[in-house]
Design a protein around this motif. Structure first.
Motif, PDB file in Angstrom:
ATOM      1  N   ALA A  47     -45.181 -22.286 -17.032  1.00 28.58           N
ATOM      2  CA  ALA A  47     -45.273 -21.274 -16.099  1.00 28.58           C
ATOM      3  C   ALA A  47     -44.308 -19.899 -16.629  1.00 28.58           C
ATOM      4  O   ALA A  47     -43.957 -19.227 -16.047  1.00 28.58           O
ATOM      5  CB  ALA A  47     -45.130 -21.507 -14.805  1.00 28.58           C
ATOM      6  N   SER A  48     -43.905 -19.891 -18.160  1.00 28.06           N
ATOM      7  CA  SER A  48     -43.136 -19.092 -18.557  1.00 28.06           C
ATOM      8  C   SER A  48     -44.038 -18.135 -19.392  1.00 28.06           C
ATOM      9  O   SER A  48     -45.024 -18.452 -19.854  1.00 28.06           O
ATOM     10  CB  SER A  48     -42.123 -19.722 -19.407  1.00 28.06           C
ATOM     11  OG  SER A  48     -41.322 -20.548 -18.484  1.00 28.06           O
ATOM     12  N   ALA A  49     -43.614 -16.983 -19.525  1.00 25.07           N
ATOM     13  CA  ALA A  49     -43.951 -15.774 -20.644  1.00 25.07           C
ATOM     14  C   ALA A  49     -42.746 -15.406 -21.447  1.00 25.07           C
ATOM     15  O   ALA A  49     -41.689 -15.706 -20.900  1.00 25.07           O
ATOM     16  CB  ALA A  49     -44.951 -14.818 -19.694  1.00 25.07           C
ATOM     17  N   LEU A  83     -37.510 -15.399 -22.690  1.00 19.83           N
ATOM     18  CA  LEU A  83     -38.235 -16.317 -21.963  1.00 19.83           C
ATOM     19  C   LEU A  83     -38.253 -15.845 -20.560  1.00 19.83           C
ATOM     20  O   LEU A  83     -37.177 -15.485 -20.020  1.00 19.83           O
ATOM     21  CB  LEU A  83     -37.751 -17.762 -22.026  1.00 19.83           C
ATOM     22  CG  LEU A  83     -38.557 -18.807 -21.321  1.00 19.83           C
ATOM     23  CD1 LEU A  83     -39.958 -18.978 -22.046  1.00 19.83           C
ATOM     24  CD2 LEU A  83     -37.892 -20.217 -21.348  1.00 19.83           C
ATOM     25  N   LEU A  84     -39.287 -15.550 -19.959  1.00 22.02           N
ATOM     26  CA  LEU A  84     -39.541 -15.111 -18.459  1.00 22.02           C
ATOM     27  C   LEU A  84     -39.962 -16.355 -17.635  1.00 22.02           C
ATOM     28  O   LEU A  84     -40.907 -16.760 -18.255  1.00 22.02           O
ATOM     29  CB  LEU A  84     -40.350 -13.858 -18.492  1.00 22.02           C
ATOM     30  CG  LEU A  84     -39.981 -12.512 -19.174  1.00 22.02           C
ATOM     31  CD1 LEU A  84     -41.037 -11.827 -19.245  1.00 22.02           C
ATOM     32  CD2 LEU A  84     -38.659 -12.093 -18.821  1.00 22.02           C
ATOM     33  N   ARG A  85     -39.250 -16.336 -16.807  1.00 22.82           N
ATOM     34  CA  ARG A  85     -39.961 -17.525 -15.634  1.00 22.82           C
ATOM     35  C   ARG A  85     -40.762 -16.879 -14.705  1.00 22.82           C
ATOM     36  O   ARG A  85     -40.463 -15.959 -14.188  1.00 22.82           O
ATOM     37  CB  ARG A  85     -38.703 -18.031 -14.896  1.00 22.82           C
ATOM     38  CG  ARG A  85     -38.042 -19.424 -15.346  1.00 22.82           C
ATOM     39  CD  ARG A  85     -39.254 -20.420 -15.745  1.00 22.82           C
ATOM     40  NE  ARG A  85     -38.734 -21.670 -15.635  1.00 22.82           N
ATOM     41  CZ  ARG A  85     -39.233 -22.432 -16.289  1.00 22.82           C
ATOM     42  NH1 ARG A  85     -40.320 -22.338 -17.100  1.00 22.82           N
ATOM     43  NH2 ARG A  85     -38.944 -23.835 -16.019  1.00 22.82           N
ATOM     44  N   CYS A  86     -41.775 -17.439 -14.521  1.00 20.19           N
ATOM     45  CA  CYS A  86     -42.905 -16.898 -13.456  1.00 20.19           C
ATOM     46  C   CYS A  86     -42.341 -17.036 -12.024  1.00 20.19           C
ATOM     47  O   CYS A  86     -41.541 -18.174 -11.841  1.00 20.19           O
ATOM     48  CB  CYS A  86     -44.175 -17.850 -13.434  1.00 20.19           C
ATOM     49  SG  CYS A  86     -45.220 -17.077 -12.362  1.00 20.19           S
ATOM     50  N   LYS A  87     -42.303 -16.097 -11.326  1.00 25.49           N
ATOM     51  CA  LYS A  87     -41.795 -16.199  -9.756  1.00 25.49           C
ATOM     52  C   LYS A  87     -42.779 -15.583  -8.849  1.00 25.49           C
ATOM     53  O   LYS A  87     -43.411 -14.776  -9.043  1.00 25.49           O
ATOM     54  CB  LYS A  87     -40.404 -14.996  -9.854  1.00 25.49           C
ATOM     55  CG  LYS A  87     -39.315 -15.551 -10.473  1.00 25.49           C
ATOM     56  CD  LYS A  87     -38.077 -14.668 -10.242  1.00 25.49           C
ATOM     57  CE  LYS A  87     -36.710 -15.061 -10.685  1.00 25.49           C
ATOM     58  NZ  LYS A  87     -35.714 -14.321 -10.491  1.00 25.49           N
ATOM     59  N   VAL A  88     -42.638 -16.207  -7.705  1.00 26.84           N
ATOM     60  CA  VAL A  88     -43.437 -15.956  -6.598  1.00 26.84           C
ATOM     61  C   VAL A  88     -42.517 -14.663  -6.042  1.00 26.84           C
ATOM     62  O   VAL A  88     -41.433 -14.885  -5.468  1.00 26.84           O
ATOM     63  CB  VAL A  88     -43.584 -16.987  -5.612  1.00 26.84           C
ATOM     64  CG1 VAL A  88     -44.431 -16.417  -4.248  1.00 26.84           C
ATOM     65  CG2 VAL A  88     -44.428 -17.971  -6.088  1.00 26.84           C
ATOM     66  N   ARG A 139     -50.750 -22.638 -13.306  1.00 29.33           N
ATOM     67  CA  ARG A 139     -51.290 -22.891 -11.971  1.00 29.33           C
ATOM     68  C   ARG A 139     -50.224 -22.709 -10.861  1.00 29.33           C
ATOM     69  O   ARG A 139     -49.242 -23.010 -11.045  1.00 29.33           O
ATOM     70  CB  ARG A 139     -51.955 -24.481 -12.100  1.00 29.33           C
ATOM     71  CG  ARG A 139     -53.001 -24.442 -13.003  1.00 29.33           C
ATOM     72  CD  ARG A 139     -53.524 -25.826 -13.112  1.00 29.33           C
ATOM     73  NE  ARG A 139     -53.503 -26.750 -12.017  1.00 29.33           N
ATOM     74  CZ  ARG A 139     -54.244 -27.326 -11.433  1.00 29.33           C
ATOM     75  NH1 ARG A 139     -55.624 -26.915 -11.522  1.00 29.33           N
ATOM     76  NH2 ARG A 139     -54.049 -28.267 -10.371  1.00 29.33           N
ATOM     77  N   VAL A 140     -50.837 -22.402  -9.597  1.00 34.38           N
ATOM     78  CA  VAL A 140     -50.094 -22.159  -8.578  1.00 34.38           C
ATOM     79  C   VAL A 140     -50.827 -22.933  -7.452  1.00 34.38           C
ATOM     80  O   VAL A 140     -52.046 -23.053  -7.066  1.00 34.38           O
ATOM     81  CB  VAL A 140     -50.208 -20.523  -7.965  1.00 34.38           C
ATOM     82  CG1 VAL A 140     -49.410 -20.446  -6.823  1.00 34.38           C
ATOM     83  CG2 VAL A 140     -49.667 -19.796  -9.171  1.00 34.38           C
ATOM     84  N   ALA A 141     -49.942 -23.603  -6.625  1.00 31.74           N
ATOM     85  CA  ALA A 141     -50.249 -24.351  -5.555  1.00 31.74           C
ATOM     86  C   ALA A 141     -49.825 -23.738  -4.175  1.00 31.74           C
ATOM     87  O   ALA A 141     -48.811 -23.275  -4.160  1.00 31.74           O
ATOM     88  CB  ALA A 141     -49.875 -25.842  -5.525  1.00 31.74           C
ATOM     89  N   VAL A 142     -50.772 -23.711  -3.332  1.00 32.78           N
ATOM     90  CA  VAL A 142     -50.608 -23.020  -2.087  1.00 32.78           C
ATOM     91  C   VAL A 142     -50.891 -24.036  -0.835  1.00 32.78           C
ATOM     92  O   VAL A 142     -51.937 -24.463  -1.164  1.00 32.78           O
ATOM     93  CB  VAL A 142     -51.339 -21.699  -1.721  1.00 32.78           C
ATOM     94  CG1 VAL A 142     -51.079 -21.040  -0.318  1.00 32.78           C
ATOM     95  CG2 VAL A 142     -51.347 -20.567  -2.944  1.00 32.78           C
ATOM     96  N   GLY A 145     -44.363 -25.834 -13.166  1.00 28.61           N
ATOM     97  CA  GLY A 145     -43.154 -25.641 -14.161  1.00 28.61           C
ATOM     98  C   GLY A 145     -41.988 -24.814 -13.399  1.00 28.61           C
ATOM     99  O   GLY A 145     -41.154 -24.514 -14.203  1.00 28.61           O
ATOM    100  N   GLY A 146     -42.230 -24.353 -12.064  1.00 30.04           N
ATOM    101  CA  GLY A 146     -41.161 -23.490 -11.504  1.00 30.04           C
ATOM    102  C   GLY A 146     -40.941 -23.968 -10.031  1.00 30.04           C
ATOM    103  O   GLY A 146     -41.049 -25.025  -9.634  1.00 30.04           O
ATOM    104  N   GLY A 147     -40.380 -23.157  -9.361  1.00 25.91           N
ATOM    105  CA  GLY A 147     -39.779 -23.471  -8.014  1.00 25.91           C
ATOM    106  C   GLY A 147     -41.025 -23.364  -6.860  1.00 25.91           C
ATOM    107  O   GLY A 147     -42.167 -22.884  -7.280  1.00 25.91           O
ATOM    108  N   LYS A 148     -40.589 -23.196  -5.792  1.00 22.56           N
ATOM    109  CA  LYS A 148     -41.240 -22.854  -4.653  1.00 22.56           C
ATOM    110  C   LYS A 148     -40.828 -21.665  -3.838  1.00 22.56           C
ATOM    111  O   LYS A 148     -39.405 -21.443  -3.912  1.00 22.56           O
ATOM    112  CB  LYS A 148     -41.686 -23.963  -3.790  1.00 22.56           C
ATOM    113  CG  LYS A 148     -40.407 -24.330  -2.684  1.00 22.56           C
ATOM    114  CD  LYS A 148     -40.718 -25.615  -1.909  1.00 22.56           C
ATOM    115  CE  LYS A 148     -39.652 -25.878  -0.936  1.00 22.56           C
ATOM    116  NZ  LYS A 148     -40.125 -27.270  -0.121  1.00 22.56           N
ATOM    117  N   THR A 149     -41.549 -21.104  -3.069  1.00 23.91           N
ATOM    118  CA  THR A 149     -41.209 -20.060  -2.260  1.00 23.91           C
ATOM    119  C   THR A 149     -41.927 -20.273  -0.744  1.00 23.91           C
ATOM    120  O   THR A 149     -43.153 -20.711  -0.738  1.00 23.91           O
ATOM    121  CB  THR A 149     -41.683 -18.550  -2.826  1.00 23.91           C
ATOM    122  OG1 THR A 149     -41.146 -18.458  -3.994  1.00 23.91           O
ATOM    123  CG2 THR A 149     -41.320 -17.552  -1.912  1.00 23.91           C
ATOM    124  N   THR A 150     -41.269 -19.990   0.061  1.00 23.37           N
ATOM    125  CA  THR A 150     -41.938 -20.247   1.512  1.00 23.37           C
ATOM    126  C   THR A 150     -42.058 -18.824   2.350  1.00 23.37           C
ATOM    127  O   THR A 150     -41.339 -17.822   2.193  1.00 23.37           O
ATOM    128  CB  THR A 150     -41.232 -21.302   2.504  1.00 23.37           C
ATOM    129  OG1 THR A 150     -39.776 -20.576   2.414  1.00 23.37           O
ATOM    130  CG2 THR A 150     -41.038 -22.589   1.585  1.00 23.37           C
TER     131      THR A 150
END
Length: 128
Positions: free
Chosen positions: A3-5, A16-21, A64-67, A117-122
């Motif tokens: 999930a990096s760009a 390297l950029l990490r995808c963030k919500v 991919r993103v899971a919701v 490949g990254g963290g979660k946001t709530t």
């Protein structure tokens, strides 16, 4: 899939950029044309389909993103929805959760968005 760009630093080096919500919003009402009627933090049991908007930064196409949606008071969850990221950079992912036949149970809810490949946001909201 990662999930990096990458982007270029001012000196021309790749970084390297990490995808963030960056934002999660919950919408519960639409007009006759299907246009969402605005952000709502406290929804009604008859809200209909809950439309969850997840804004991403530094996303990579194909990740991919899971919701997920959970009713905190009962501990029950609706199955995850997986969404594909269509392009690099900023993206808006939309997950739609149809209401149960008797309407949404009253109480507190949590939406979680996970980036592969990254963290979660709530995000928390109530139905009352």
């Amino acid at each position: 899939m990662s999930a990096s760009a990458t982007s270029l630093t001012p000196s021309g080096q790749r970084r390297l950029l990490r995808c963030k919500v960056t934002l999660i919003r919950v919408f519960g009402q639409a007009d006759a044309q299907g246009k969402l009627l605005g952000l709502q933090r406290n929804l009604k049991p008859n809200a209909g389909t809950l439309n969850i908007h997840v804004r991403l930064r530094d996303a990579k196409a194909g990740s991919r993103v899971a919701v997920s949606l959970r009713h905190d008071d009962s501990g029950t969850s609706i199955p995850l929805q997986w969404k594909a990221v269509e392009r690099d950079g900023e993206n808006l992912i939309v997950a739609a959760f149809p209401s149960p036949s008797g309407g949404w149970p009253q109480g507190k809810y949590t939406v979680e968005a996970f980036v592969s490949g990254g963290g979660k946001t709530t995000h928390h909201f109530e139905i009352r």
